[in-house]
Motif scaffolding. Structure first.
Motif, PDB file in Angstrom:
ATOM      1  N   SER A  97     -10.025  -0.790  -0.274  1.00 33.81           N
ATOM      2  CA  SER A  97      -9.277   0.156  -0.779  1.00 33.81           C
ATOM      3  C   SER A  97      -8.644   0.984   0.436  1.00 33.81           C
ATOM      4  O   SER A  97      -8.966   1.139   1.335  1.00 33.81           O
ATOM      5  N   PHE A 132      -5.495   2.701  -3.732  1.00 35.54           N
ATOM      6  CA  PHE A 132      -4.886   1.338  -3.943  1.00 35.54           C
ATOM      7  C   PHE A 132      -5.892   0.205  -3.324  1.00 35.54           C
ATOM      8  O   PHE A 132      -6.404   0.443  -2.267  1.00 35.54           O
ATOM      9  N   GLU A 145      -5.444  -6.602  -8.002  1.00 44.09           N
ATOM     10  CA  GLU A 145      -4.899  -5.288  -7.197  1.00 44.09           C
ATOM     11  C   GLU A 145      -4.967  -4.176  -8.129  1.00 44.09           C
ATOM     12  O   GLU A 145      -4.722  -4.447  -9.265  1.00 44.09           O
ATOM     13  N   ARG A 146      -5.244  -2.957  -7.482  1.00 52.15           N
ATOM     14  CA  ARG A 146      -5.803  -1.943  -8.560  1.00 52.15           C
ATOM     15  C   ARG A 146      -5.175  -0.622  -7.891  1.00 52.15           C
ATOM     16  O   ARG A 146      -5.266  -0.292  -6.814  1.00 52.15           O
ATOM     17  N   CYS A 147      -4.435   0.162  -8.976  1.00 55.15           N
ATOM     18  CA  CYS A 147      -3.975   1.337  -8.644  1.00 55.15           C
ATOM     19  C   CYS A 147      -4.805   2.378  -9.498  1.00 55.15           C
ATOM     20  O   CYS A 147      -4.769   2.249 -10.772  1.00 55.15           O
ATOM     21  N   GLU A 156      -4.473  -2.425 -13.205  1.00 50.41           N
ATOM     22  CA  GLU A 156      -4.988  -3.631 -12.535  1.00 50.41           C
ATOM     23  C   GLU A 156      -4.142  -5.089 -12.634  1.00 50.41           C
ATOM     24  O   GLU A 156      -3.646  -5.389 -13.884  1.00 50.41           O
ATOM     25  N   THR A 202       0.922  -1.185   0.032  1.00 52.30           N
ATOM     26  CA  THR A 202       0.056   0.129  -0.059  1.00 52.30           C
ATOM     27  C   THR A 202       0.954   1.206  -0.020  1.00 52.30           C
ATOM     28  O   THR A 202       0.682   2.285  -0.812  1.00 52.30           O
ATOM     29  N   ARG A 244      -7.458  -3.857  -3.167  1.00 49.31           N
ATOM     30  CA  ARG A 244      -7.171  -5.438  -3.413  1.00 49.31           C
ATOM     31  C   ARG A 244      -8.564  -6.113  -3.305  1.00 49.31           C
ATOM     32  O   ARG A 244      -9.372  -5.773  -2.473  1.00 49.31           O
TER      33      ARG A 244
END
Length: 254
Positions: A153, A234, A221-223, A194, A122, A236
């Motif tokens: 998030s 960020f 996992e997304r930013c 992603e 994170t 998961r």
């Protein structure tokens, strides 16, 4: 007649895929299967174990071996994040439901919010030091009462402290979800990265998602970045593998 557990598993799998045993149906008793294939009960148990590990069947006490429902919901790729959707109030999980022809309601998503120290992943994503305080927004999404996935998030406090994102009221954030709230704060999402992989679930994930034995999970996992490259979220996600078909449509780059 067959002689090995793999042969029995193949025959049962073919019957399931052909619709001979519909979702929710119970397979014949093991002694019946054994007699039909000329094998012993031990062989049938191993065959059923193969199908269970593949996620095709689930043993249910006092009922028998039940064929699992496999209604994969479409999880859209870039389309689920289309700005016109969340700017008009349609959140991402609702976009998936609508694309799949599945009804949804705000109560299909729980929400809990707290501050926690950032772990290494994170911190790296948000560009802060490990252990720095971040807001954690955890959701569990269900369909007809059955968990489909969780999504957690993480945000810098200065980005969300005075926004509806930190309101723990169940359901999506009003006005287009978290992306809508970030936009109103002047942090409009512009680019998303992603990363997806699969693994077997942890004991807690098995309990949370009510997973049958042998079902893997899909980890996302997304930013989320603004146009100037600031990572503002960020996330998961842990998805029950049998609940989703992942669909991506995109223009092929030059």
């Amino acid at each position: 007649m067959t002689s090995g557990y793999r042969d029995v598993a193949d025959a049962l799998r073919d019957a399931i895929e052909a619709g001979e045993y519909a979702p929710g149906a119970t397979l014949p008793k093991q002694d019946v299967i054994a007699a039909a294939h000329g094998v012993n009960i031990h062989t049938v148990r191993k065959a059923v174990g193969v199908l269970e590990a593949e996620g095709l069947v689930t043993p249910i006490r006092r009922r028998g071996t039940v064929v699992r429902s496999r209604p994969p919901m479409r999880r859209l790729g870039v389309e689920r994040y289309a700005k016109h959707k969340w700017k008009s109030g349609v959140v991402a999980f609702a976009a998936d439901r609508e694309a799949s022809g599945v009804a949804w309601k705000p109560g299909d998503q729980t929400q809990s919010v707290r501050t926690v120290p950032a772990d290494d992943a994170t911190a790296a994503a948000l560009g802060i030091k490990p252990g720095s305080e971040v807001y954690e927004r955890a959701r569990l999404v269900t369909d007809a009462g059955q968990p489909t996935h969780s999504l957690t998030s993480y945000y810098r406090p200065e980005d969300v402290a005075d926004t509806p994102i930190v309101d723990p009221t169940p359901g999506p954030v009003p006005g287009g979800g978290g992306f809508g709230a970030l936009t109103r704060k002047g942090l409009e999402p512009d680019r998303i990265t992603e990363t997806i992989h699969s693994r077997m679930p942890t004991p807690d994930e098995i309990d949370t998602l009510a997973l049958p034995a042998g079902e893997p999970v899909m980890i996302l996992e997304r930013c989320t970045y603004t146009a100037d490259g600031r990572c503002v979220e960020f996330a998961r996600g842990v998805h029950a593998a049998s609940r989703f078909a992942w669909t991506y449509s995109f223009t092929i780059p030059d």
